[in-house]
Design a protein around this motif. Structure first.
Motif, PDB file in Angstrom:
ATOM      1  N   SER A 104       0.820  -1.216   0.000  1.00 46.93           N
ATOM      2  CA  SER A 104       0.000   0.000   0.000  1.00 46.93           C
ATOM      3  C   SER A 104       0.855   1.268   0.000  1.00 46.93           C
ATOM      4  O   SER A 104       0.431   2.292  -0.531  1.00 46.93           O
ATOM      5  CB  SER A 104      -0.965  -0.001   1.187  1.00 46.93           C
ATOM      6  OG  SER A 104      -0.246  -0.062   2.397  1.00 46.93           O
ATOM      7  N   VAL A 105       2.053   1.223   0.544  1.00 47.68           N
ATOM      8  CA  VAL A 105       2.917   2.403   0.559  1.00 47.68           C
ATOM      9  C   VAL A 105       3.228   2.837  -0.885  1.00 47.68           C
ATOM     10  O   VAL A 105       3.116   4.012  -1.230  1.00 47.68           O
ATOM     11  CB  VAL A 105       4.224   2.137   1.349  1.00 47.68           C
ATOM     12  CG1 VAL A 105       5.213   3.266   1.171  1.00 47.68           C
ATOM     13  CG2 VAL A 105       3.930   1.889   2.818  1.00 47.68           C
ATOM     14  N   VAL A 106       3.575   1.887  -1.734  1.00 50.40           N
ATOM     15  CA  VAL A 106       3.911   2.178  -3.129  1.00 50.40           C
ATOM     16  C   VAL A 106       2.662   2.626  -3.891  1.00 50.40           C
ATOM     17  O   VAL A 106       2.680   3.625  -4.618  1.00 50.40           O
ATOM     18  CB  VAL A 106       4.556   0.949  -3.807  1.00 50.40           C
ATOM     19  CG1 VAL A 106       4.748   1.170  -5.300  1.00 50.40           C
ATOM     20  CG2 VAL A 106       5.876   0.600  -3.131  1.00 50.40           C
ATOM     21  N   PHE A 164       1.780   6.448  -5.426  1.00 47.44           N
ATOM     22  CA  PHE A 164       1.447   6.756  -6.822  1.00 47.44           C
ATOM     23  C   PHE A 164       0.139   7.540  -6.914  1.00 47.44           C
ATOM     24  O   PHE A 164       0.039   8.499  -7.678  1.00 47.44           O
ATOM     25  CB  PHE A 164       1.355   5.487  -7.667  1.00 47.44           C
ATOM     26  CG  PHE A 164       1.074   5.782  -9.107  1.00 47.44           C
ATOM     27  CD1 PHE A 164       2.108   6.129  -9.961  1.00 47.44           C
ATOM     28  CD2 PHE A 164      -0.217   5.759  -9.610  1.00 47.44           C
ATOM     29  CE1 PHE A 164       1.867   6.441 -11.296  1.00 47.44           C
ATOM     30  CE2 PHE A 164      -0.474   6.070 -10.937  1.00 47.44           C
ATOM     31  CZ  PHE A 164       0.567   6.413 -11.780  1.00 47.44           C
ATOM     32  N   ARG A 165      -0.847   7.140  -6.144  1.00 46.29           N
ATOM     33  CA  ARG A 165      -2.137   7.837  -6.176  1.00 46.29           C
ATOM     34  C   ARG A 165      -1.998   9.301  -5.762  1.00 46.29           C
ATOM     35  O   ARG A 165      -2.655  10.181  -6.306  1.00 46.29           O
ATOM     36  CB  ARG A 165      -3.139   7.140  -5.265  1.00 46.29           C
ATOM     37  CG  ARG A 165      -3.659   5.846  -5.842  1.00 46.29           C
ATOM     38  CD  ARG A 165      -4.748   5.236  -4.989  1.00 46.29           C
ATOM     39  NE  ARG A 165      -5.170   3.973  -5.557  1.00 46.29           N
ATOM     40  CZ  ARG A 165      -5.394   2.891  -4.854  1.00 46.29           C
ATOM     41  NH1 ARG A 165      -5.285   2.894  -3.530  1.00 46.29           N
ATOM     42  NH2 ARG A 165      -5.782   1.775  -5.446  1.00 46.29           N
ATOM     43  N   GLU A 166      -1.133   9.571  -4.802  1.00 48.00           N
ATOM     44  CA  GLU A 166      -0.958  10.938  -4.298  1.00 48.00           C
ATOM     45  C   GLU A 166      -0.064  11.788  -5.195  1.00 48.00           C
ATOM     46  O   GLU A 166      -0.273  12.989  -5.331  1.00 48.00           O
ATOM     47  CB  GLU A 166      -0.358  10.904  -2.888  1.00 48.00           C
ATOM     48  CG  GLU A 166      -1.315  10.395  -1.838  1.00 48.00           C
ATOM     49  CD  GLU A 166      -0.669  10.275  -0.467  1.00 48.00           C
ATOM     50  OE1 GLU A 166       0.297  11.029  -0.182  1.00 48.00           O
ATOM     51  OE2 GLU A 166      -1.111   9.427   0.319  1.00 48.00           O
ATOM     52  N   HIS A 167       0.969  11.178  -5.802  1.00 48.78           N
ATOM     53  CA  HIS A 167       1.977  11.945  -6.536  1.00 48.78           C
ATOM     54  C   HIS A 167       1.973  11.723  -8.048  1.00 48.78           C
ATOM     55  O   HIS A 167       2.753  12.370  -8.761  1.00 48.78           O
ATOM     56  CB  HIS A 167       3.375  11.620  -5.995  1.00 48.78           C
ATOM     57  CG  HIS A 167       3.536  11.933  -4.553  1.00 48.78           C
ATOM     58  ND1 HIS A 167       3.332  10.994  -3.553  1.00 48.78           N
ATOM     59  CD2 HIS A 167       3.867  13.081  -3.926  1.00 48.78           C
ATOM     60  CE1 HIS A 167       3.548  11.553  -2.382  1.00 48.78           C
ATOM     61  NE2 HIS A 167       3.876  12.818  -2.573  1.00 48.78           N
ATOM     62  N   GLU A 168       1.181  10.782  -8.536  1.00 51.22           N
ATOM     63  CA  GLU A 168       1.144  10.405  -9.952  1.00 51.22           C
ATOM     64  C   GLU A 168       2.513   9.978 -10.482  1.00 51.22           C
ATOM     65  O   GLU A 168       2.846  10.159 -11.652  1.00 51.22           O
ATOM     66  CB  GLU A 168       0.542  11.521 -10.802  1.00 51.22           C
ATOM     67  CG  GLU A 168      -0.910  11.774 -10.473  1.00 51.22           C
ATOM     68  CD  GLU A 168      -1.560  12.792 -11.391  1.00 51.22           C
ATOM     69  OE1 GLU A 168      -0.957  13.164 -12.419  1.00 51.22           O
ATOM     70  OE2 GLU A 168      -2.674  13.206 -11.074  1.00 51.22           O
ATOM     71  N   LYS A 169       3.314   9.455  -9.617  1.00 54.08           N
ATOM     72  CA  LYS A 169       4.586   8.816  -9.958  1.00 54.08           C
ATOM     73  C   LYS A 169       4.914   7.852  -8.826  1.00 54.08           C
ATOM     74  O   LYS A 169       4.280   7.881  -7.769  1.00 54.08           O
ATOM     75  CB  LYS A 169       5.708   9.846 -10.142  1.00 54.08           C
ATOM     76  CG  LYS A 169       6.103  10.572  -8.875  1.00 54.08           C
ATOM     77  CD  LYS A 169       7.297  11.482  -9.121  1.00 54.08           C
ATOM     78  CE  LYS A 169       7.819  11.990  -7.787  1.00 54.08           C
ATOM     79  NZ  LYS A 169       9.126  12.625  -7.927  1.00 54.08           N
ATOM     80  N   PHE A 170       5.899   6.995  -9.065  1.00 53.27           N
ATOM     81  CA  PHE A 170       6.289   6.029  -8.035  1.00 53.27           C
ATOM     82  C   PHE A 170       7.446   6.581  -7.222  1.00 53.27           C
ATOM     83  O   PHE A 170       8.175   7.467  -7.681  1.00 53.27           O
ATOM     84  CB  PHE A 170       6.651   4.686  -8.683  1.00 53.27           C
ATOM     85  CG  PHE A 170       5.440   3.957  -9.202  1.00 53.27           C
ATOM     86  CD1 PHE A 170       4.593   3.291  -8.340  1.00 53.27           C
ATOM     87  CD2 PHE A 170       5.136   3.972 -10.551  1.00 53.27           C
ATOM     88  CE1 PHE A 170       3.459   2.641  -8.806  1.00 53.27           C
ATOM     89  CE2 PHE A 170       4.014   3.330 -11.039  1.00 53.27           C
ATOM     90  CZ  PHE A 170       3.170   2.661 -10.159  1.00 53.27           C
TER      91      PHE A 170
END
Length: 181
Positions: free
Chosen positions: A93-95, A99-105
């Motif tokens: 869930s951290v990864v 991504f959901r918050e920053h639109e990148k990994f």
């Protein structure tokens, strides 16, 4: 048709490789090869177009019940890796939340006690070589500190993700490459 015509026809039917010295870079769908004391069969061949005339190939290879992906890329040097698909959600869930918050990994991901560092974000296109249809993707490529283990996340569209882990392979580790007619 005379004897000369038969010889001429045979000469025109040439292969793209030297049959006495088949290399890893010659592998195609239908080939067999040995790796790690197992025989692998190449079931499918795909091609990635990364732009600027830079391509790589990927093969679905099968040995018994094992399905893996053999990646071959010839840039300045021959790069070979063997990947195994994993469930995207196994990255945790951290990864996924990052991504959901920053639109990148994130710049680093730890999976199964190995820390992987972001090496490259690469937009590109993929196609099965039996199709003319190219699909757009974004590839997030990670390596461990030593550079011999890989984690790749591919984004297809807005919400479709595929993940895989892999290891570097040296060309000499793949042997007994045989084309199947």
């Amino acid at each position: 048709m005379g004897l000369f015509d038969l010889f001429k026809k045979k000469k025109e039917e040439t292969t793209h490789y030297d049959p006495t010295d088949i290399k890893v870079s010659d592998i195609e769908k239908g080939y067999l090869f040995d790796y790690n004391m197992e025989t692998w069969s190449v079931q499918k061949m795909g091609e990635y177009d990364w732009g600027d005339n830079h391509f790589s190939r990927e093969f679905l290879v099968v040995s018994g019940t094992k399905n893996r992906y053999l990646s071959i890329e010839e840039d300045d040097v021959l790069e070979i890796a063997l990947f195994e698909k994993i469930k995207y959600r196994k990255l945790g869930s951290v990864v996924i939340d990052y991504f959901r918050e920053h639109e990148k990994f994130p710049d680093q991901i730890t999976y199964q006690d190995t820390t992987y560092y972001l090496e490259e974000i690469a937009p590109g296109f993929y196609r099965d070589v039996e199709s003319e249809n190219w699909e757009e993707l974004m590839s997030f490529e990670y390596e461990n500190e030593e550079g011999d283990k890989y984690l790749t996340i591919e984004q297809w569209g807005e919400e479709e993700f595929e993940a895989s882990i892999g290891i570097e392979i040296k060309a000499f580790e793949i042997s007994d490459i045989l084309p199947v007619s």
